[in-house]
Motif scaffolding. Structure first.
Motif, mmCIF file in Angstrom:
data_model
loop_
_atom_site.group_PDB
_atom_site.id
_atom_site.type_symbol
_atom_site.label_atom_id
_atom_site.label_comp_id
_atom_site.label_asym_id
_atom_site.label_seq_id
_atom_site.Cartn_x
_atom_site.Cartn_y
_atom_site.Cartn_z
ATOM 1 N N LYS A 186 0.820 -1.202 0.000
ATOM 2 C CA LYS A 186 0.000 0.000 0.000
ATOM 3 C C LYS A 186 0.858 1.257 0.000
ATOM 4 N N GLU A 187 1.996 1.206 0.676
ATOM 5 C CA GLU A 187 2.890 2.370 0.667
ATOM 6 C C GLU A 187 3.342 2.684 -0.757
ATOM 7 N N VAL A 188 3.715 1.645 -1.501
ATOM 8 C CA VAL A 188 4.142 1.842 -2.889
ATOM 9 C C VAL A 188 2.958 2.291 -3.738
ATOM 10 N N MET A 189 1.822 1.651 -3.545
ATOM 11 C CA MET A 189 0.609 1.970 -4.304
ATOM 12 C C MET A 189 0.218 3.435 -4.123
ATOM 13 N N ARG A 190 0.208 3.877 -2.866
ATOM 14 C CA ARG A 190 -0.184 5.267 -2.596
ATOM 15 C C ARG A 190 0.817 6.260 -3.187
ATOM 16 N N SER A 191 2.079 5.909 -3.158
ATOM 17 C CA SER A 191 3.100 6.819 -3.692
ATOM 18 C C SER A 191 2.928 7.032 -5.195
ATOM 19 N N LEU A 192 2.297 6.065 -5.880
ATOM 20 C CA LEU A 192 2.068 6.171 -7.323
ATOM 21 C C LEU A 192 0.645 6.600 -7.651
ATOM 22 N N LYS A 193 -0.180 6.856 -6.618
ATOM 23 C CA LYS A 193 -1.560 7.290 -6.774
ATOM 24 C C LYS A 193 -2.366 6.311 -7.618
ATOM 25 N N LEU A 194 -2.200 5.022 -7.305
ATOM 26 C CA LEU A 194 -3.002 3.986 -7.941
ATOM 27 C C LEU A 194 -4.042 3.488 -6.948
ATOM 28 N N THR A 196 -5.558 0.437 -6.165
ATOM 29 C CA THR A 196 -5.479 -0.812 -5.402
ATOM 30 C C THR A 196 -4.138 -1.491 -5.633
ATOM 31 N N ILE A 197 -3.814 -2.412 -4.732
ATOM 32 C CA ILE A 197 -2.603 -3.213 -4.902
ATOM 33 C C ILE A 197 -2.697 -4.046 -6.165
ATOM 34 N N GLU A 198 -3.873 -4.611 -6.410
ATOM 35 C CA GLU A 198 -4.058 -5.468 -7.576
ATOM 36 C C GLU A 198 -3.792 -4.704 -8.875
ATOM 37 N N VAL A 199 -4.230 -3.463 -8.933
ATOM 38 C CA VAL A 199 -3.986 -2.638 -10.117
ATOM 39 C C VAL A 199 -2.491 -2.401 -10.293
ATOM 40 N N LEU A 200 -1.804 -2.065 -9.212
ATOM 41 C CA LEU A 200 -0.366 -1.845 -9.290
ATOM 42 C C LEU A 200 0.356 -3.105 -9.773
ATOM 43 N N PRO A 230 -5.034 -3.029 -16.612
ATOM 44 C CA PRO A 230 -6.246 -3.137 -15.779
ATOM 45 C C PRO A 230 -7.083 -1.872 -15.923
ATOM 46 N N GLU A 231 -8.343 -1.994 -15.630
ATOM 47 C CA GLU A 231 -9.200 -0.816 -15.680
ATOM 48 C C GLU A 231 -8.920 0.069 -14.475
ATOM 49 N N ILE A 232 -8.624 1.328 -14.748
ATOM 50 C CA ILE A 232 -8.364 2.326 -13.705
ATOM 51 C C ILE A 232 -9.389 3.441 -13.903
ATOM 52 N N LYS A 233 -10.269 3.606 -12.943
ATOM 53 C CA LYS A 233 -11.418 4.496 -13.099
ATOM 54 C C LYS A 233 -11.000 5.889 -13.522
#
Length: 307
Positions: A186-194, A196-200, A230-233
């Motif tokens: 989640k730390e990495v995910m949030r830093s990239l503004k994605l 979910t983890i699955e999307v990343l 992946p679909e990213i809203k």
């Protein structure tokens, strides 16, 4: 069926291309590029200019009237410049993800956390990945690797912030996916503004063949990649849907959208988008269509208003 085609001399290659209708006013120039780039490599760029085949699953090999070698070479040169831009952006993305993942792993579990199988979902995969890294370290001539091995005997591998420098993009994707601690992800995910983890994880997975194609001097123009993003809203209005006709969702346009998005998060003031736009303006709309670009791409974010 056994392959029985004999190799052709450069002069024979020139003669064959002329016989098939390629236009080139300077045969010596054509000979020069066939010598230094190669007939087979260039053929990927003149293939779209060949006449439609008479029978399915075959090639006509003859060119449409007026097809010039300069047109083919311009596409080749455009693709080479595109690869350099893509590699430039993916390098920044890869380094950022390496750094955030390694920092979070070290913070939560110590400098050699990556050596602990208990921290990974699949211990067998972890052992295979660790063995691969160990082989890379053993044959490495990097100064930081030699320094560690010269000064420390335990653990036998360097700390995670050093070892990530030995990982390829694909390896990084595997290590990240196999990490069991969701807070780290989640730390990495949030830093990239994605979202979910699955999307990343899917983004990393699908960008790997793009990165490998560019790194190994492969063709990005007019190529279909095996996986879709992946679909990213928040990016839904920017990309071509995966169900688009002619598999346009598998072409480089969608990947450029996600690359630009991640690059802008990592380096908001960079000039990469403007450089890409300038390059895209050097080719025809039909060339952009071959890369999956929709007709209205200039009106979509993030390209709208970019000069």
């Amino acid at each position: 069926m056994q392959y029985s085609k004999p190799p052709l001399s450069i002069d024979d290659q020139v003669a064959r291309l002329f016989q098939r209708g390629l236009v080139c006013e300077n045969p010596e120039r054509l000979k020069h590029y066939l010598t230094h780039i190669g007939y087979y490599r260039l053929s990927a760029y003149w293939l779209p200019f060949e006449l439609a085949p008479v029978e399915p699953d075959s090639r006509n090999h003859h060119f449409e009237a007026g097809t010039t070698f300069d047109r083919v070479l311009d596409l080749y040169d455009f693709d080479r410049k595109l690869r350099l831009l893509v590699m430039n952006a993916l390098e920044r993305i890869e380094v950022a993800i390496r750094t955030r993942w390694a920092g979070a792993m070290a913070k939560h579990h110590g400098p050699h956390a990556y050596m602990n199988s208990d921290l990974f979902k699949d211990p067998w995969q972890h052992q295979r990945d660790l063995a691969m890294l160990s082989r890379e370290v053993k044959k490495s001539s990097e100064v930081f690797i030699k320094h560690y091995l010269d000064h420390y005997s335990r653990p036998f591998l360097p700390p995670i912030w050093a070892i990530v420098e030995m990982m390829s993009f694909g390896q990084l994707s595997c290590w990240f996916s196999n990490t069991s601690n969701t807070e780290i992800k989640k730390e990495v995910m949030r830093s990239l503004k994605l979202p979910t983890i699955e999307v990343l994880e899917k983004v990393l997975h699908t960008l790997t063949p793009v990165r490998n194609t560019a790194a190994h001097h492969g063709r990005l123009w007019n190529r279909q990649f095996p996986m879709t993003l992946p679909e990213i809203k928040r990016l839904r209005e920017r990309v071509m849907p995966n169900s688009a006709p002619d598999r346009l969702g598998h072409r480089i346009f969608n990947y450029l959208v996600i690359i630009e998005y991640l690059k802008s998060v990592i380096n908001p003031t960079g000039q990469w988008k403007s450089q890409l736009m300038s390059l895209l303006e050097t080719v025809l709309e039909s060339d952009l269509r071959a890369m999956g670009f929709p007709e209205d791409w200039r009106e979509r974010e993030p390209w709208r208003g970019v000069e």
